[in-house]
Design an enzyme around this catalytic site. Sequence first.
Site, short mmCIF file in Angstrom:
data_model
loop_
_atom_site.label_atom_id
_atom_site.label_comp_id
_atom_site.label_asym_id
_atom_site.label_seq_id
_atom_site.Cartn_x
_atom_site.Cartn_y
_atom_site.Cartn_z
N ASP A 24 0.78 -1.26 0.00
CA ASP A 24 0.00 0.00 0.00
C ASP A 24 0.81 1.30 0.00
O ASP A 24 1.81 1.41 0.71
CB ASP A 24 -0.87 0.10 1.26
CG ASP A 24 -1.59 -1.17 1.60
OD1 ASP A 24 -1.56 -2.11 0.82
OD2 ASP A 24 -2.17 -1.21 2.69
N TRP A 27 -3.90 -8.76 -3.97
CA TRP A 27 -3.40 -9.79 -3.04
C TRP A 27 -3.57 -11.20 -3.58
O TRP A 27 -2.83 -12.10 -3.21
CB TRP A 27 -4.11 -9.66 -1.69
CG TRP A 27 -3.60 -8.51 -0.89
CD1 TRP A 27 -4.27 -7.36 -0.58
CD2 TRP A 27 -2.30 -8.38 -0.30
NE1 TRP A 27 -3.46 -6.53 0.16
CE2 TRP A 27 -2.26 -7.13 0.36
CE3 TRP A 27 -1.17 -9.19 -0.25
CZ2 TRP A 27 -1.13 -6.67 1.04
CZ3 TRP A 27 -0.05 -8.73 0.43
CH2 TRP A 27 -0.04 -7.49 1.06
C1 FRU Z 1 -3.93 -3.64 2.72
C2 FRU Z 1 -3.27 -4.10 4.00
C3 FRU Z 1 -3.57 -3.13 5.11
C4 FRU Z 1 -2.44 -3.32 6.06
C5 FRU Z 1 -1.29 -3.59 5.11
C6 FRU Z 1 -0.26 -4.54 5.64
O1 FRU Z 1 -3.30 -4.02 1.57
O2 FRU Z 1 -3.70 -5.41 4.33
O3 FRU Z 1 -4.84 -3.31 5.71
O4 FRU Z 1 -2.21 -2.20 6.85
O5 FRU Z 1 -1.85 -4.10 3.93
O6 FRU Z 1 0.86 -4.58 4.83
#
Ligand code: FRU
Length: 487
Positions: free
Chosen positions: A41, A304
């Site tokens: 992110d 993901w």
């Molecule tokens: C979203 C997420 C967030 C979290 C981060 C962990 O892609 O799952 O909710 O903070 O990635 O890397």
Amino acid sequence: MTNHTIPLERAREFEREQAQKLVSDERPLFHLTPLVGWMNDPNGFCYYKGQYHLFYQYFPFSRQWGPMHWGHAVSDDLLHWTYMPCALAPDTAADAGGCFSGSAVALPDGQLMLVYTGVQPAGTFKRETQAQCVAIGDGQDFEKSLLNPVIRHAHLPDGYSEFDFRDPKVWRAEDGTLRMVVANRHSERQGAILYFSSRDGIDWHFIGEIDASNEEYGRMWECPDFFRLDEKWVLLVSPQEMHAREEFHAGYGTVAFVGSFDETDCNFHRETIQPVDLGLSYYASQTMVAPDGRRIMIGWMDNWETCKEAPRRHPWYAQMSMPRELFIENGRLMQHPVREIETMWQDTIVENCTVKEEMSLAGVNGRLLDMTVRIHSDACQRFVIHLAKQGDHYIEVRCDISRGELVFDRSHGNSHRDIAHTRHVVANARDGELTLRFLMDKESIELFINGGERVVTSLIPTQIEAEGISFFADTPTKVTVEAHHLG
Ligand code: FRU
């Protein structure tokens, strides 16, 4: 602030070593990649001390997700990025399990405050928990507050989770105080967006719940953002475990709720709901306001589900989307690539022609391109564009104009993996014309339909030498192609 902890110093040392070995011309030209290792992110996207800052979820030591650090880069134009040293490492009791996503806001004394989720590792009888933390610094080095976590589960009414409580997005309200939206998972309503206020960023007050999934649009909601835009309020969330419905595909997605908001009773009223991006590779949007007032959004150009199977061709893995200007038109959230891209235009080609059998246009090819195709739709039923084409490999965009549908298809794009490769998207001609703007940056395509009413973002696995572009129509069809090479 020079007393860096051992984990942060290790990450920075590793970055210094790697920086000497890395070949820069293998990177995309204007999409940010991590200096080395893994990225997800966008975090802390802001304009601070005369530059854009973009932090990111980062694990420098591997091209797979690992204990989360924050990587950091700065830019003058949102397109050319300079790496800064790793900003945060998991090195305190409040975040030993990872520094998860968050945001940044400037403080009245001129310092920058990062607000992020600290993950506390699991104990013998307990799962890992999540709470909100802050770190304050000069834009390069940040010191974590000894009061972390500054927002804990104990701040919340009953029913909210201590295990799914993450991704704070902070901004300064018109009265000068701070506001935050942060995601939680409610025992009944699932994904829920909580609203907080604070004077100093340390002492936070729970105001209420802005909206919740109720299992309609996925379960846990991640990475919220909430802002005013053209007289409306926009809530962005990235849901997990969506069922396919309306225009949404199953799995991880991004949703924009456009509506109105009354802060006095924390009442957000949804008016319209739409996917933020319909492509195979987009998640976890975050926005900021540029000095000229533009609301600019960026996302992780990945997914993901598919990232596990994606090739690891470089010493770094993953990239950010193109930063996009947002605006509302007829209640709809619209997106344009940031106008700074025009400074990279070179060798422009404009062609008006009639397409029938498969044809290509002289000079219209390559993998660094900003190309707009206007399809005059009167007679045409089916219009097909192949991009990144070489031999049997190509990315196909099929428009069924009579049904108002576009299919983005990378199944012949040289993938070896049985993962999602196609997306079906609404694409209606407007006033007799369907407009498709393609931004290509080596290993990705971002397609803006009809001036940004829908966007389809996808990584493409196609070999970099595949540079061909061709057009095909089932009946003679007039098109205008405006292609700018990018450099
Ligand atoms: C979203 C997420 C967030 C979290 C981060 C962990 O892609 O799952 O909710 O903070 O990635 O890397």
